[in-house]
Scaffold this motif. Structure first.
Motif, PDB file in Angstrom:
ATOM      1  N   PRO A 169       0.815  -1.227   0.000  1.00 53.76           N
ATOM      2  CA  PRO A 169       0.000   0.000   0.000  1.00 53.76           C
ATOM      3  C   PRO A 169       0.842   1.269   0.000  1.00 53.76           C
ATOM      4  O   PRO A 169       1.975   1.281   0.487  1.00 53.76           O
ATOM      5  N   TYR A 170       0.277   2.365  -0.522  1.00 46.61           N
ATOM      6  CA  TYR A 170       0.964   3.652  -0.554  1.00 46.61           C
ATOM      7  C   TYR A 170      -0.049   4.776  -0.683  1.00 46.61           C
ATOM      8  O   TYR A 170      -1.240   4.555  -0.926  1.00 46.61           O
ATOM      9  N   VAL A 171       0.453   5.998  -0.499  1.00 46.13           N
ATOM     10  CA  VAL A 171      -0.346   7.204  -0.715  1.00 46.13           C
ATOM     11  C   VAL A 171       0.343   8.018  -1.806  1.00 46.13           C
ATOM     12  O   VAL A 171       1.557   8.232  -1.756  1.00 46.13           O
ATOM     13  N   GLU A 172      -0.420   8.476  -2.785  1.00 47.12           N
ATOM     14  CA  GLU A 172       0.142   9.164  -3.956  1.00 47.12           C
ATOM     15  C   GLU A 172      -0.312  10.622  -4.008  1.00 47.12           C
ATOM     16  O   GLU A 172      -1.476  10.931  -3.754  1.00 47.12           O
ATOM     17  N   VAL A 173       0.642  11.499  -4.323  1.00 47.93           N
ATOM     18  CA  VAL A 173       0.359  12.908  -4.580  1.00 47.93           C
ATOM     19  C   VAL A 173       0.914  13.263  -5.952  1.00 47.93           C
ATOM     20  O   VAL A 173       2.055  12.896  -6.281  1.00 47.93           O
ATOM     21  N   ILE A 174       0.133  13.958  -6.764  1.00 47.39           N
ATOM     22  CA  ILE A 174       0.573  14.399  -8.093  1.00 47.39           C
ATOM     23  C   ILE A 174       0.746  15.906  -8.059  1.00 47.39           C
ATOM     24  O   ILE A 174      -0.203  16.643  -7.715  1.00 47.39           O
ATOM     25  N   LEU A 175       1.940  16.385  -8.366  1.00 50.60           N
ATOM     26  CA  LEU A 175       2.196  17.824  -8.339  1.00 50.60           C
ATOM     27  C   LEU A 175       1.497  18.509  -9.510  1.00 50.60           C
ATOM     28  O   LEU A 175       1.362  17.925 -10.599  1.00 50.60           O
ATOM     29  N   ASP A 176       1.073  19.747  -9.284  1.00 55.10           N
ATOM     30  CA  ASP A 176       0.240  20.442 -10.278  1.00 55.10           C
ATOM     31  C   ASP A 176       1.036  21.128 -11.372  1.00 55.10           C
ATOM     32  O   ASP A 176       0.460  21.727 -12.278  1.00 55.10           O
ATOM     33  N   ARG A 177       2.346  21.046 -11.326  1.00 58.13           N
ATOM     34  CA  ARG A 177       3.176  21.712 -12.333  1.00 58.13           C
ATOM     35  C   ARG A 177       3.682  20.709 -13.365  1.00 58.13           C
ATOM     36  O   ARG A 177       3.974  19.569 -13.025  1.00 58.13           O
ATOM     37  N   ARG A 178       3.783  21.125 -14.621  1.00 56.66           N
ATOM     38  CA  ARG A 178       4.331  20.287 -15.680  1.00 56.66           C
ATOM     39  C   ARG A 178       5.775  20.704 -15.949  1.00 56.66           C
ATOM     40  O   ARG A 178       6.112  21.883 -15.892  1.00 56.66           O
ATOM     41  N   PHE A 179       6.600  19.716 -16.255  1.00 57.72           N
ATOM     42  CA  PHE A 179       8.022  19.966 -16.422  1.00 57.72           C
ATOM     43  C   PHE A 179       8.452  19.583 -17.831  1.00 57.72           C
ATOM     44  O   PHE A 179       8.058  18.535 -18.349  1.00 57.72           O
ATOM     45  N   GLY A 180       9.279  20.455 -18.435  1.00 55.35           N
ATOM     46  CA  GLY A 180       9.766  20.215 -19.788  1.00 55.35           C
ATOM     47  C   GLY A 180       9.109  21.134 -20.794  1.00 55.35           C
ATOM     48  O   GLY A 180       7.930  21.476 -20.675  1.00 55.35           O
ATOM     49  N   SER A 181       9.896  21.552 -21.795  1.00 54.19           N
ATOM     50  CA  SER A 181       9.397  22.429 -22.852  1.00 54.19           C
ATOM     51  C   SER A 181      10.362  22.327 -24.025  1.00 54.19           C
ATOM     52  O   SER A 181      11.310  21.536 -24.009  1.00 54.19           O
ATOM     53  N   ALA A 182      10.123  23.167 -25.031  1.00 57.49           N
ATOM     54  CA  ALA A 182      11.008  23.170 -26.196  1.00 57.49           C
ATOM     55  C   ALA A 182      12.405  23.660 -25.826  1.00 57.49           C
ATOM     56  O   ALA A 182      13.391  23.315 -26.475  1.00 57.49           O
ATOM     57  N   GLU A 183      12.495  24.515 -24.793  1.00 51.49           N
ATOM     58  CA  GLU A 183      13.785  25.084 -24.390  1.00 51.49           C
ATOM     59  C   GLU A 183      14.440  24.311 -23.246  1.00 51.49           C
ATOM     60  O   GLU A 183      15.578  24.576 -22.881  1.00 51.49           O
ATOM     61  N   SER A 184      13.709  23.364 -22.633  1.00 51.95           N
ATOM     62  CA  SER A 184      14.235  22.667 -21.461  1.00 51.95           C
ATOM     63  C   SER A 184      13.702  21.242 -21.431  1.00 51.95           C
ATOM     64  O   SER A 184      12.506  21.013 -21.592  1.00 51.95           O
ATOM     65  N   GLU A 185      14.599  20.285 -21.207  1.00 54.70           N
ATOM     66  CA  GLU A 185      14.221  18.877 -21.172  1.00 54.70           C
ATOM     67  C   GLU A 185      14.593  18.291 -19.817  1.00 54.70           C
ATOM     68  O   GLU A 185      15.705  18.481 -19.324  1.00 54.70           O
ATOM     69  N   LEU A 186      13.642  17.585 -19.192  1.00 53.68           N
ATOM     70  CA  LEU A 186      13.917  16.945 -17.907  1.00 53.68           C
ATOM     71  C   LEU A 186      14.790  15.715 -18.138  1.00 53.68           C
ATOM     72  O   LEU A 186      14.371  14.748 -18.763  1.00 53.68           O
ATOM     73  N   ALA A 187      16.025  15.768 -17.614  1.00 53.85           N
ATOM     74  CA  ALA A 187      16.994  14.707 -17.891  1.00 53.85           C
ATOM     75  C   ALA A 187      17.023  13.637 -16.803  1.00 53.85           C
ATOM     76  O   ALA A 187      17.258  12.464 -17.087  1.00 53.85           O
ATOM     77  N   ASP A 188      16.792  14.040 -15.530  1.00 54.61           N
ATOM     78  CA  ASP A 188      16.827  13.061 -14.450  1.00 54.61           C
ATOM     79  C   ASP A 188      16.195  13.662 -13.203  1.00 54.61           C
ATOM     80  O   ASP A 188      16.022  14.895 -13.114  1.00 54.61           O
TER      81      ASP A 188
END
Length: 530
Positions: A474-493
């Motif tokens: 079992p676990y409890v999950e939270v989803i953050l409201d912000r999106r990451f990544g764009s044409a100028e920036s890529e989430l690498a790790d």
């Protein structure tokens, strides 16, 4: 008369002074404290009015261990309890829009990047460069900031660096390298590990010697062993190097383990073969256990470093996967007086953490390490079937695309990929808390997941459904409201520890020189405090 006899022990305990009751109860486990204090209203009131007992239960429920204070500053138990609960709740309301940015060296295209102990370290194997950078250091935190230009990591002629391991908590840098003997017809190689201090040149003051030496490979005279891949890891007094050697249709691997503080040679060696491309991985489980992931999970004792690791148990995986990778960041506990002074009031319990195993596909296994310490009734010679250990101690996730995942203690950070309305690749961050008290500390936030999850397994040859994998940790999950990544920036790790979330972003810029346009790529680290 019988009822009076049964009630005497309870009445006797309740007649003791409150201080003595608390002292006796404090020696019990979390589960026994809750059981004892639920048998009567008086004992329940004793528990509810005792910060000491509640602190013991809270630590256990968050899978943490108390760290004794090494200075003269004593924080009241009631304050520690409140801080512990507030910190746990803070993870369910993370403000992802509030962050700070750390600039990283722009002249490095790092093959390896990792965050540990408040630092990020980078290694560029092709250009023979490395760096370690402190990440927004806290007051009184010991930091190291250093970079190595080409040729300065190691000055050994005809050598080739295989892997670099940095441990800021112990001020240690270890470099695994090979030296080829071109005079030999077989082109054999000799491997070494160089031990140094992170913050200055020279040998590490606690090392048994500058160089760790390898035992002779179990090879016949007509075979040549050349390392194709290598991985160096360490924890506390142990350092281990996994190296792989290719043969037609199979791959041989060898894992050498050293007690680097007491000996420069190793008698603790494991080896085996895998069908290509089944690379193995491994991780330390505290100071005296090692887990090898090679098709199945094999648990070894490395308490006696004068001999081959002793097999304690073998846990069978439901199916064989390709290209295992395992992650189990461990907190250093009492490894040095300097480290003790930097530690917080608590640390992760190594017997109750999360192990993350990713496969070559899209499957991620989150496994509770409690199974590797509760070995009652398990014989080393008899493999433990998946059906016996897996479903209740594991949660399997089927993640698509180029996902990112990291673990710390009993928390998991997932970056899941999607596509924005404009067509850009973006990520959503999910925080998962697997501690028993997560349901209480969330205070109404997040999503509680208790129901089992089912993932279909397909036959490798026919592609037809073979069976279903059901897991229910079992676990409890939270989803953050912000999106990451764009044409100028890529989430690498991504990384996570007990205080922060770290996001490595690859940025893109352009430079014009005359009529030529050049694309410039560089990295920045985004830090979210919790």
């Amino acid at each position: 008369m019988l009822m009076s006899h049964e009630m005497k022990p309870s009445a006797g305990f309740l007649s003791l002074p409150r201080e003595l009751q608390l002292n006796i109860l404090s020696f019990l486990s979390c589960r026994d404290i809750l059981r004892c204090t639920s048998v009567s209203k008086a004992l329940r009131q004793t528990y509810m009015s005792s910060s000491e007992l509640q602190y013991i239960v809270e630590l256990s429920g968050q899978r943490l261990l108390h760290v004794p204070s090494t200075d003269n500053v004593s924080i009241p138990v009631s304050k520690r309890l409140q801080l512990l609960r507030d910190k746990a709740h803070a993870w369910f309301k993370v403000d992802s829009h509030s962050f700070e940015t750390v600039s990283l060296p722009k002249n490095m295209h790092s093959d390896e990047k990792f965050v540990a102990d408040g630092h990020i370290y980078l290694w560029d194997q092709e250009d023979d460069m490395a760096a370690i950078v402190p990440i927004l250091p806290k007051p009184l935190q010991k930091t190291v900031k250093r970079s190595w230009s080409p040729g300065t990591l190691l000055s050994v002629p005809d050598s080739d660096n295989l892997d670099v391991f940095m441990d800021p908590a112990q001020n240690l840098i270890a470099i695994a390298y090979s030296v080829a003997d071109a005079t030999l017809e077989s082109n054999d190689e000799t491997l070494y590990i160089d031990l140094g201090a992170l913050d200055r040149d020279g040998i590490h003051p606690q090392a048994a010697g500058r160089t760790l030496f390898f035992p002779v490979l179990p090879a016949s005279k007509d075979k040549c062993f050349v390392t194709e891949s290598a991985k160096l890891k360490g924890f506390g007094r142990h350092i281990a190097l996994r190296r792989s050697f290719a043969y037609p249709f199979e791959e041989m691997w060898q894992l050498d383990i050293w007690d680097w503080q007491h000996s420069t040679t190793s008698n603790s060696v494991l080896s085996g073969t895998n069908f290509k491309p089944n690379l193995i991985d491994f991780c330390f489980l505290g100071n005296n256990r090692l887990l090898v992931v090679a098709g199945h999970l094999k648990l070894y004792s490395i308490e006696d470093m004068s001999q081959t690791p002793q097999l304690l148990a073998c846990f069978l995986m439901p199916v064989l996967y390709l290209n295992f990778q395992c992650f189990l960041p461990m907190d250093h506990i009492n490894s040095s007086p300097q480290l003790q002074a930097q530690q917080a009031m608590y640390t992760s319990d190594p017997k109750n953490q999360l192990l993350c195993i990713t496969t070559g596909g899209s499957r991620t296994f989150i496994i509770s390490t409690r199974i590797f310490f509760n070995l009652k009734g398990i014989a080393a010679a008899t493999p433990v079937p998946w059906e016996r250990w897996g479903p209740s101690n594991t949660r399997i996730f089927e993640l698509s695309g180029d996902f990112k995942v990291h673990v710390s203690g009993n928390r998991v950070l997932q970056a899941l990929i999607s596509t924005s309305a404009s067509g850009d690749v973006e990520y959503t961050l999910h925080i998962l808390d697997f501690s028993p008290l997560a349901v209480t500390n969330r205070r109404g936030l997040g999503r509680v997941v208790k129901e089992p999850s089912t993932i279909p397994e397909f036959d490798e040859w026919t592609g037809r459904p073979a069976k279903s994998l059901i897991t229910s940790l079992p676990y409890v999950e939270v989803i953050l409201d912000r999106r990451f990544g764009s044409a100028e920036s890529e989430l690498a790790d991504v990384w996570v520890d007990k205080d922060r979330i770290y996001l490595l972003n690859t940025k893109f810029d352009h430079e014009v020189v005359g009529s030529a346009h050049y694309a410039i790529e560089y990295n920045e680290l985004e830090v979210i405090d919790v």
